[in-house]
Design a protein around this motif. Sequence first.
Motif, PDB file in Angstrom:
ATOM      1  N   VAL A 164      -8.320  -1.687   1.558  1.00  7.58           N
ATOM      2  CA  VAL A 164      -7.342  -2.727   1.905  1.00  7.58           C
ATOM      3  C   VAL A 164      -8.036  -4.083   2.035  1.00  7.58           C
ATOM      4  O   VAL A 164      -7.555  -5.096   1.522  1.00  7.58           O
ATOM      5  CB  VAL A 164      -6.577  -2.360   3.204  1.00  7.58           C
ATOM      6  N   VAL A 183       0.856  -1.187   0.000  1.00  4.97           N
ATOM      7  CA  VAL A 183       0.000   0.000   0.000  1.00  4.97           C
ATOM      8  C   VAL A 183       0.890   1.234   0.000  1.00  4.97           C
ATOM      9  O   VAL A 183       1.749   1.394   0.878  1.00  4.97           O
ATOM     10  CB  VAL A 183      -0.918   0.023   1.245  1.00  4.97           C
ATOM     11  N   LEU A 191       3.640  -1.081   3.825  1.00  8.61           N
ATOM     12  CA  LEU A 191       2.976   0.219   3.814  1.00  8.61           C
ATOM     13  C   LEU A 191       4.043   1.281   3.613  1.00  8.61           C
ATOM     14  O   LEU A 191       4.971   1.386   4.412  1.00  8.61           O
ATOM     15  CB  LEU A 191       2.239   0.434   5.149  1.00  8.61           C
ATOM     16  N   ILE A 219       2.157  -7.338   4.586  1.00  8.07           N
ATOM     17  CA  ILE A 219       1.537  -6.133   4.042  1.00  8.07           C
ATOM     18  C   ILE A 219       2.540  -4.998   4.214  1.00  8.07           C
ATOM     19  O   ILE A 219       2.899  -4.634   5.327  1.00  8.07           O
ATOM     20  CB  ILE A 219       0.221  -5.812   4.766  1.00  8.07           C
TER      21      ILE A 219
END
Lengths: 290, 290
Positions: free
Chosen positions: A255, A72, A131, A129
């Motif tokens: 998300v 992300v 970021l 994940i």
Amino acid sequence: MAQTFWTGEAAELLRVGPGFRLQDVDPAATPGTDGGKRDGAAELARSAQQLRGLQEKLFAQSRLGARERLLVVLQAMDAAGKGGIVNHVFSQLEPYGLALTAFKPPTEEERAHDFLWRIESRVPGPGVIGLFDRSHYEDVLIQRVRGFAPSDEIERRYGAILDFERRLADDGVRIVKIMLHISPQEQAERLLARLDDPEKHWKYNAGDVEERVHWASYMEAFQIAIERTTADHAPWFVVPANAKWYARAAVQRIVISELQRIDPRWPEPDFDVAAERARVAGTLELRWPA
Amino acid sequence: MAQTFWTGEAAELLRVGPGFRLQDVDPAATPGTDGGKRDGAAELARSAQQLRGLQEKLFAQSRLGARERLLVVLQAMDAAGKGGIVNHVFSQLEPYGLALTAFKPPTEEERAHDFLWRIESRVPGPGVIGLFDRSHYEDVLIQRVRGFAPSDEIERRYGAILDFERRLADDGVRIVKIMLHISPQEQAERLLARLDDPEKHWKYNAGDVEERVHWASYMEAFQIAIERTTADHAPWFVVPANAKWYARAAVQRIVISELQRIDPRWPEPDFDVAAERARVAGTLELRWPA
């Protein structure tokens, strides 16, 4: 989709499509919901478990070889709420499966390399994940607006970013790029609020005012960057962010939606469950001190 | 100290002192509280804000030059609950100020260096709370028990750890070392529970049973490591961990207590607040689109 808060699919409503024009996005809008501040906070709490459940499966399946992961990218003008997104949405995730990188102005060593050198080293591994609070997009945003790089170099970077993100996608990285979009009035109010609260003084950066006056140039740079780098494998989402509660719930929903596309599964064990149960049972008498 | 749950100072009760004997610690005990599972969960939630408030100040003051930071080292037998501590206690912290490293068996490159080489690179920077899930103590625990290093090399490491941690402390790192202490019966039950739940199969590691049978040797190695490396600037805490709710609340209390010793403060601004307010106010008319 949650029962009450969302009346539409935020992830679809906010996804950049053909003919996108940033100036048509109202930073004060709340697409996909008729709710307010309290509803937004409730939705954020309600969906935490769904988010965490998807993350845990993503992490679990990677332990047995799955390569999928999510990256992300968060970009925004100063005080647009990136920090709040991290602290209210991404803090819902388990620390093991979250890799946060806050990119600062490049160091001397980083400037001596291609602009993607420092980015590559922070790409999340399988099951994680990632970021990015700021990213390689700074290299076509502030660097374009402030002329920190020649214009032909800026031009080169759009193509380099496309190639780079294509390569990551081919390796199992689902890339989601999010612009938090506030109005210049909202920014001014937030900067003044930081100055009015001694516990927030440390968040105030005098340089923010210098960037602020280039607002129109920044919006142009965002428009160009978004237009030229949005792709099916690496979509842009523009999230109206004047209302913090909306931006947080919307990013959470995006998300979740992207994790659902990955569709992670509990992995099959690579051992014989019954045999292992017998092995453990065989040591049940172990005592200490003996 | 929280109002109802704690009847004693967990951080003092669990701190290793002179004459410490691991075999005198009951893994099923809950020193400092008469509460139960539900009370423990409530206490964990109630103190989250205190923990986060201290973290935010620690982070804030570092932005203006303070060097203090906290390093928490977690060591334990397998299935003792390190993961739960991370996911239930440290997940309460803001991601920006938390740096988690889960140390795995050393890679070929890491083995080619001194055992502290990979540790040094993961020491948290100013304002950050570093969390080591396993650490350089593996090099005097599993490596001693399984004979992965010669005994004179193991001997050398205790002194090297003392010197290393002294140097970190001199640079502003508050070091807290925590052993989660479970009984071998409790471990067996947890391993069997992992085998009974398909959603937990991925957490099961067949190697855990192989280590399990060396329980007495591991406890001896813990005793020696704790004895030889506990120090005022880098204390050990042994936390009874058969009751997960107790271990989580106790670790939270230890971390809060250590942050209170650092006593972080909101930093003084390094700019003229009134002048900055005037600068922002001077740009209040900015509109986009114009």
